[in-house]
Design an enzyme around this catalytic site. Structure first.
Site, PDB file in Angstrom:
ATOM      1  N   LYS A  80       1.195  -1.383   0.356  1.00  0.00           N
ATOM      2  CA  LYS A  80      -0.220   0.201   0.247  1.00  0.00           C
ATOM      3  C   LYS A  80       0.823   1.366  -0.179  1.00  0.00           C
ATOM      4  CE  LYS A  80      -3.682   1.681   2.797  1.00  0.00           C
ATOM      5  NZ  LYS A  80      -4.778   1.574   4.205  1.00  0.00           N
ATOM      6  N   SER A 155      -9.307   2.469   3.164  1.00  0.00           N
ATOM      7  CA  SER A 155      -8.915   3.089   2.304  1.00  0.00           C
ATOM      8  C   SER A 155      -7.702   1.862   0.997  1.00  0.00           C
ATOM      9  CB  SER A 155      -7.645   4.013   2.896  1.00  0.00           C
ATOM     10  OG  SER A 155      -6.886   3.692   4.128  1.00  0.00           O
ATOM     11  N   SER A 179      -9.127   0.100   7.348  1.00  0.00           N
ATOM     12  CA  SER A 179      -8.796  -0.088   5.885  1.00  0.00           C
ATOM     13  C   SER A 179      -7.841  -1.529   5.335  1.00  0.00           C
ATOM     14  CB  SER A 179      -7.985   1.527   5.965  1.00  0.00           C
ATOM     15  OG  SER A 179      -8.347   2.309   5.860  1.00  0.00           O
TER      16      SER A 179
HETATM   17  N1  GLN Z   1     -12.796   4.413   6.785  1.00  0.00           N
HETATM   18  C1  GLN Z   1     -11.631   4.945   7.442  1.00  0.00           C
HETATM   19  C2  GLN Z   1     -11.428   6.157   8.064  1.00  0.00           C
HETATM   20  O1  GLN Z   1     -11.817   6.455   6.771  1.00  0.00           O
HETATM   21  C3  GLN Z   1     -10.666   4.697   7.593  1.00  0.00           C
HETATM   22  C4  GLN Z   1      -9.554   4.407   7.875  1.00  0.00           C
HETATM   23  C5  GLN Z   1      -8.181   3.789   8.066  1.00  0.00           C
HETATM   24  O2  GLN Z   1      -8.599   3.203   8.111  1.00  0.00           O
HETATM   25  N2  GLN Z   1      -7.353   4.609   6.874  1.00  0.00           N
HETATM   26  O3  GLN Z   1     -11.099   6.718   8.638  1.00  0.00           O
END
Ligand code: GLN
Length: 503
Positions: A80, A155, A179
């Protein structure tokens, strides 16, 4: 060739060990697959064919020379783009870091390199890891291999899409609020968030430092366990790193059994707001675990109802402070302000941040700065931290009654592009089941639970355990996987439609 890209990391490692396959062959097969399908999927922001093949050759040569190599040596991996990689572009899905080539490696990348895993490239993500769909990536979204009109989660949607579409057997994700786990659920893959501190954060581009955790993305629970063991363990470069050995995760998978295990179904993570097909598959898993000898009970974690609200104060607060370093001076983008002859550093900074950050990032910086500001700190950030403590106490009480907790990973299957883009709260709600674990620092895994009847799309079940008991999530995850593979006569991904031509 088709068999090569579909093989598990464990099987590829065994085939190389037995001299039946070389890492160069495997890596080339993955690169060919990327060339074939990633135009449709956009899982990768950057592919490093030469670097990957060079590592593969080094591993093949070492093996041929009879040198001892790591268990996963020669198995290619995707990373990532939130993870810093020496010599490879690292944008974190943002224009603010466009063109930045880091001069150092994250600790987890050092470990991958030392173990000889060819790095295929960097995967797409929501900008600075904020989002649940990859639609916030400054470079355009990734697509879900099950349906190219839908999101692959976020994400870390790029890592999940890459693994689900057989472009890579393994990938790295990061999980601040879900994420790793939510993308796993909506793509039919496996993803684990380790105990906070279990995997080094050195060299991750920080979103919210008290919540961030890197972990494995894979197609099987065993593969995730192997990768997690390689990534984990103490790192002196990360002051929050646990000074303890990684639990024996691979052993937990190989000896997986749930007889007599106390499984708690979390009352607050189900019911209203959860899609019918998601609940149906979850109930089936609960039934299978009961039949396999687990003692299933319902547990209540009343403060989980406030987890999302607390998270969306704590995360923006930490993010607003972490993102202050993108000042146009040290990394990436620098934009001169329009029509200013002799701009001050502050004017360059403002122009760069205005141009370099997307709407969601700006929204959270403003929210976080406000929550931390004098006069509001106690009301917002202070209250959120108190709620965080109450959530940790809920976990402690629940783990008195149960060895592991169970819930659907995400309330819905993959949604369509654009469906939640104009409604940030609707987007945030997709993480309702994953966020409590980050607030408490406990480990979790998402494994496929099947396809929802109403849309035929994958859905996942989440297993949570107390901090440092990561082996338990793998143990239960492996049992669920085995029971379902037996029922389906194969893995869920074997039923995925072809990724090309379905748009
Ligand atoms: N979707 C969550 C957010 O927008 C989690 C993001 C993540 O785990 N990096 O904060």
């Amino acid at each position: 060739m088709d068999d090569t890209i579909r093989a598990s990391a464990a099987d590829l490692a065994a085939a190389m060990q037995a001299g039946e396959m070389s890492s160069v062959e495997i890596t080339q097969a993955q690169l060919d697959r990327i060339a074939e399908v990633d135009g449709d999927l956009h899982a990768f922001l950057h592919v490093d064919a030469d670097g990957a093949l060079a590592t593969a050759k080094r591993v093949d040569d070492a093996r041929a020379a009879g040198e001892a190599v790591a268990a996963l040596a020669g198995v290619p991996i995707a990373i990532k783009d939130v993870v810093v990689t020496r010599g490879l572009p690292t944008t974190c899905g943002s224009h603010i870091l466009e063109g930045w080539i880091p001069p150092y490696d994250a600790t987890i990348v050092t470990r991958l390199r030392q173990a000889g895993l060819p790095i295929l490239g960097k995967t797409n993500m929501d900008e600075l890891a904020m989002g649940s769909s990859t639609e916030h990536s400054a470079y355009g979204p990734s697509r879900n291999p099950w349906d190219l009109g839908r999101i692959p989660g976020g994400s870390g949607g790029g890592s999940a899409a890459a693994v689900a579409s057989h472009q890579a057997p393994l990938a790295i994700g990061t999980d601040t609020g879900g994420s790793i786990r939510q993308p796993a659920a909506v793509t039919g893959t496996v993803g684990a968030k380790p105990t906070y501190g279990g995997v080094s954060r050195y060299g991750l581009i920080a979103l919210a430092s008290s919540l961030d955790q890197a972990g494995p993305v894979a197609r099987t629970v065993l593969d995730a366990a192997m990768l997690h063991e390689l990534l984990g363990g103490h790192d002196p470069l990360d002051s929050t790193s646990l000074d303890a050995p990684v639990p024996a995760l691979v052993d937990a998978v190989r000896d997986a059994d749930v007889a007599g295990l106390r499984v708690g179904v979390v009352r607050e993570l189900g019911g209203e707001g959860y899609q019918r097909g998601v609940r149906a598959r979850f109930d089936e898993v609960v039934g299978l675990l009961t039949d396999a000898g687990a003692e299933v009970t319902e547990v209540s974690c009343p403060h989980f109802d406030y987890a999302l609200a607390a998270y969306y104060l704590i995360l923006p607060s930490e993010a607003s402070s972490n993102l202050a370093k993108f000042d146009a001076m040290r990394y990436g983008l620098r934009v001169p302000p329009d029509g200013v002859a002799d701009p001050s550093a502050e004017q360059v900074m403002a122009a760069t941040r205005a141009a370099g950050f997307g709407d969601e990032v700006k929204r959270r910086i403003i929210l976080g700065t406000y929550a931390l500001s004098s006069g509001y700190y106690d009301a917002y950030y202070g209250s959120a931290q108190k709620v965080r403590t109450l959530i940790q106490r809920d976990f402690a009480a629940a783990f008195d009654q149960a060895d592991v907790l169970l819930s659907p990973t995400a309330p819905t299957t993959a949604f369509r592009f654009g469906e939640k883009l104009d409604d940030p709260v609707a987007m945030y709600l997709n993480d309702i089941a994953t966020i409590p674990a980050n607030l408490a620092g406990v480990p979790g895994i998402s494994v496929p639970s099947g396809l929802a009847d109403e849309d035929g799309l994958p859905t996942g079940v989440q297993v949570l355990a107390p901090a440092r008991a990561d082996d338990r999530v793998y143990r239960v995850g492996a049992v669920i996987e085995a029971l379902l593979v037996e029922r389906w006569g194969g893995t869920l991904l074997a039923r995925a439609p072809s990724v090309t031509g379905t748009r």
